[in-house]
Design an enzyme around this catalytic site. Structure first.
Site, PDB file in Angstrom:
ATOM      1  N   SER A 161       0.814  -1.129   0.019  1.00 59.73           N
ATOM      2  CA  SER A 161      -0.024  -0.011   0.106  1.00 59.73           C
ATOM      3  C   SER A 161       0.844   1.277   0.027  1.00 59.73           C
ATOM      4  CB  SER A 161      -1.036  -0.113   1.269  1.00 59.73           C
ATOM      5  OG  SER A 161      -2.118   0.894   1.109  1.00 59.73           O
ATOM      6  N   ASP A 256      -9.555  -4.355  -5.643  1.00 61.56           N
ATOM      7  CA  ASP A 256      -8.925  -3.265  -4.849  1.00 61.56           C
ATOM      8  C   ASP A 256      -9.204  -1.903  -5.480  1.00 61.56           C
ATOM      9  OD1 ASP A 256      -7.228  -1.524  -3.387  1.00 61.56           O
ATOM     10  OD2 ASP A 256      -5.474  -2.737  -3.587  1.00 61.56           O
ATOM     11  N   HIS A 286      -7.636  -5.460  -1.363  1.00 61.90           N
ATOM     12  CA  HIS A 286      -6.464  -4.987  -0.814  1.00 61.90           C
ATOM     13  C   HIS A 286      -6.078  -5.491   0.642  1.00 61.90           C
ATOM     14  CE1 HIS A 286      -3.965  -1.160  -0.643  1.00 61.90           C
ATOM     15  NE2 HIS A 286      -4.094  -1.131   1.031  1.00 61.90           N
TER      16      HIS A 286
END
Length: 693
Positions: A161, A256, A286
């Protein structure tokens, strides 16, 4: 492919929990969000394998102590390749514990060492702090990894991320600074876009673990302003050029919101000639790499990551030679002559000056240091003579890079130094003798550090509050001073106070216990608005906000001493100046910052009017740490005296001493950091830059 059934069931439970009254993260405070995130870690990812772990502390560029955790996959005497890893969490949540099981699994399966970094979080630490912490961690690994059994020539940058954002931004920064690239950039569903408005962001805005409202809540906490979105350190897709970067392995999840921008980044890398492997995991959401207790795909991914790293680490080491600052690459410095943002790069004797963030319009120079002289040469092989701002930037960088030299021999066209000669900063060439620039005189040129320097105001006298003094010019607006601080790798600016913009920070600072102890101006927004309005209406005083790379850290009041209460105690001259200061952000209190802002404030006041010969200061006599710091920055301790509200110490800084002794250079220390002015290790003392009044 449909959403994986195990993830579908997991997300349904999360929806039910919210319907039962559990608030979503975006409705929590950052502290509550962190607690919730950490509490969920064990249930989502379990406990990782048992292997040797070492807790490490190292200093960031601002003196703060950062934590890291070193995982070793095997017990061996050989130097281990290293994955420098940055956790996700939107810059607001997450840490070493939240990603502990993931890092353990990677270290065990590769095998390699994993160095996980606990960079500082927002909103306490806004952009670009996380990036600076990542850079400082990379610098620490390069300088000290060998003593911890790490092979610093076989390194990969990785993260998930926003951790993936930090990892790839580090590769960009390494290229810009001329440092070696890592062997691999391992990017798990990284954030790369300026705006979160792609089709996948709209498609998966709700109900797929990472939600649009949560992502914007995180970025709102991290970013200082909307302008930060245009910075490639936040959004790598904003970088104009992605060539020359390390091979990339990008892992994305089908469900995601970030999947589209991840694909776009992979395409940009491939188009720039970067070897890129893209793996889109169908049915996943995600953060699935941390969901080993929810879905088996997390374990499959960890095995695939291990194979990718093992393959990258099989490449031969770049160099077995000891790595020193001189061997890392180009030294980079920023200058702002006449308000032009320029970047100076010094690689060996080759010095390049050009616009920041652009490779167009650069000029080439040679900077040579000999036993007793420093020489800057323009080769003269270009049809176009160098622009004057380029010359000023090159001169400033030469003196900064070589602080032991007070004179600079200059070989450039005579037409280009005419203004320097007229200003008394340089002497003309004569026969075989080149032109010579005096550091003492050069640093008195306002145009090098001020965007719009003012001519000295005509001297006319007036009376106010029973005192006869020169009529003062109108107060400045906007940025009045800017200077690159090499040991911080940041640009310091002094900006005239804008009440609407600066009031919230000013109010928060005045209510900080450390500031309140000295200023005694606690209160609400209304009180502090009235305070700043009074300063704005007072012709004797100018309110300034100090910023580093755009982040506000402190408040300064610059005043004319002859109209101030200090006048009878110092026999104030017509153009003597003084200042008060408070450092409102705690993380900017410390020696590296003090040696940046205090001389810069002094420098600005001397530049603002060439007739200013003295700067006077009157801190409380019991503020011993500040008085000690003033002495280091050239202020003579003259005497103690009594105001009605305090006993004060009179400090005086002479113009002749400031420029003659180059007091903008930290005394007794090197002001030069390694390549790109990053990662300098400065001696830090336990000193707060406490406010003074």
């Amino acid at each position: 492919m449909p959403l994986h059934p195990d993830l579908e069931a997991f997300l349904e439970l999360a929806t039910l929990a919210e319907e039962d009254g559990r608030p979503p993260m975006c409705e929590m405070s950052p502290a509550q969000a962190r607690e919730s995130y950490d509490q969920s870690t064990l249930a989502l990812d379990g406990v990782g394998p048992d292997l040797p772990v070492e807790d490490i502390g190292f200093q960031a560029r601002d003196g703060a102590t950062l934590r890291a955790r070193l995982y070793r996959g095997v017990d061996t005497a050989a130097l281990l390749p290293t994955l420098l890893y940055f956790h996700g969490g939107g810059y607001v949540v997450g840490g070493l514990d939240s990603h502990d099981a993931l890092c353990r699994a990677i270290a065990l399966r590769t095998p390699c060492a994993v160095l996980a970094v606990d960079y500082r979080l927002a909103p306490e630490h806004k952009f670009p702090t996380a990036f600076h912490d990542a850079e400082d961690a990379a610098a620490w690994l390069l300088a000290h990894g060998g003593s911890h059994g790490l092979d610093t020539t076989r390194v990969a940058f990785g993260g998930d991320s926003v951790g993936g954002t930090l990892a790839t931004a580090l590769t960009l920064a390494a290229r810009e600074a001329g440092r070696p690239q890592p062997l691999l950039q391992l990017l798990l569903y990284p954030c790369t876009s300026i705006r979160q408005d792609s089709a996948s962001h709209q498609r998966y805005a709700r109900g797929h673990l990472l939600e649009q409202r949560t992502l914007q809540w995180m970025f709102d906490h991290y970013l200082r302003s909307d302008e930060d979105r245009q910075d490639w350190r936040f959004a790598p897709l904003a970088a104009q050029d992605l060539s020359g970067l390390a091979p990339a392995h990008i892992v994305l999840a089908e469900y995601d919101p970030l999947v589209d921008e991840g694909k776009a980044y992979a395409q940009r890398l491939q188009a720039a000639g970067v070897r890129t492997q893209l793996d889109v995991h169908e049915g996943m959401v995600h953060d699935f790499a941390r969901l080993s207790q929810v879905v088996e795909e997390a374990d499959t991914l960890r095995t695939a990551i291990a194979r990718t790293l093992a393959d990258a680490f099989c490449h031969p080491a770049v160099s077995a030679a000891p790595i020193t600052p001189a061997s890392i690459g180009a030294w980079v410095f920023h200058a702002h002559p006449d308000g032009h943002p320029l970047e100076v790069r010094l690689d060996g004797a080759r010095l390049t000056v050009g616009p920041q963030a652009s490779k167009e319009g650069a000029s080439q120079w040679a900077l040579r240091e000999q036993a007793d002289s420093l020489r800057l040469e323009w080769p003269g092989d270009s049809v176009t003579e160098p622009e004057e701002p380029h010359l000023l930037a090159a001169i400033e960088a030469a003196f900064v890079r070589h602080p032991g030299h007070g004179l600079l021999l200059l070989q450039v066209p005579a037409s280009r130094i005419a203004r320097l000669v007229d200003a008394g900063a340089a002497s003309e060439a004569s026969g075989s003798r080149p032109a010579i620039v005096s550091r003492e005189a050069f640093w008195q040129l306002p145009r090098v550090w001020q965007r719009n320097p003012r001519e000295p105001f005509a001297q006319r006298y007036t009376m106010s509050q029973g005192k006869r003094h020169p009529l003062r010019p109108a107060k400045p607006s906007g940025t009045v001073y800017q200077r690159h601080i090499p040991w911080l790798s940041q640009t310091l600016t002094l900006d005239a106070v804008d009440i609407e913009r600066d009031l919230p920070a000013f109010n928060r600072w005045m209510n900080d216990p450390v500031v309140a102890h000295f200023w005694e101006e606690q209160g609400d927004l209304a009180r502090h608005r009235a305070y700043l309005e009074a300063i704005a209406a007072d012709p004797r005083v100018t309110g300034l906000v100090g910023r580093l790379d755009g982040e506000a850290f402190g408040y300064f009041e610059a005043y004319w001493a002859k109209e101030d209460r200090i006048a009878p105690f110092c026999d104030a001259g017509d153009h003597d100046r003084g200042w008060h200061a408070l450092i409102g952000e705690p993380r900017f209190r410390g020696k590296p910052f003090l040696t940046a802002w205090m001389p810069s404030v002094s420098h600005y006041l001397f530049l603002d009017d060439c007739r200013t010969q003295r700067i006077v200061i009157e801190p409380r006599a019991d503020n011993h740490k500040m008085i000690k710091s003033l002495g280091r920055c050239g202020y003579a301790h003259v005497k103690e005296f009594d105001f009605p509200h305090k006993r004060a110490m009179l400090g005086v800084l002479l113009r002749e001493r400031f420029f003659g002794e180059a007091l903008w250079i930290p005394q007794g220390e090197s002001s030069i950091s390694p390549t790109s002015a990053k990662g300098a290790e400065l001696p830090i003392e336990d000193t707060l830059c406490k406010s003074m009044t």
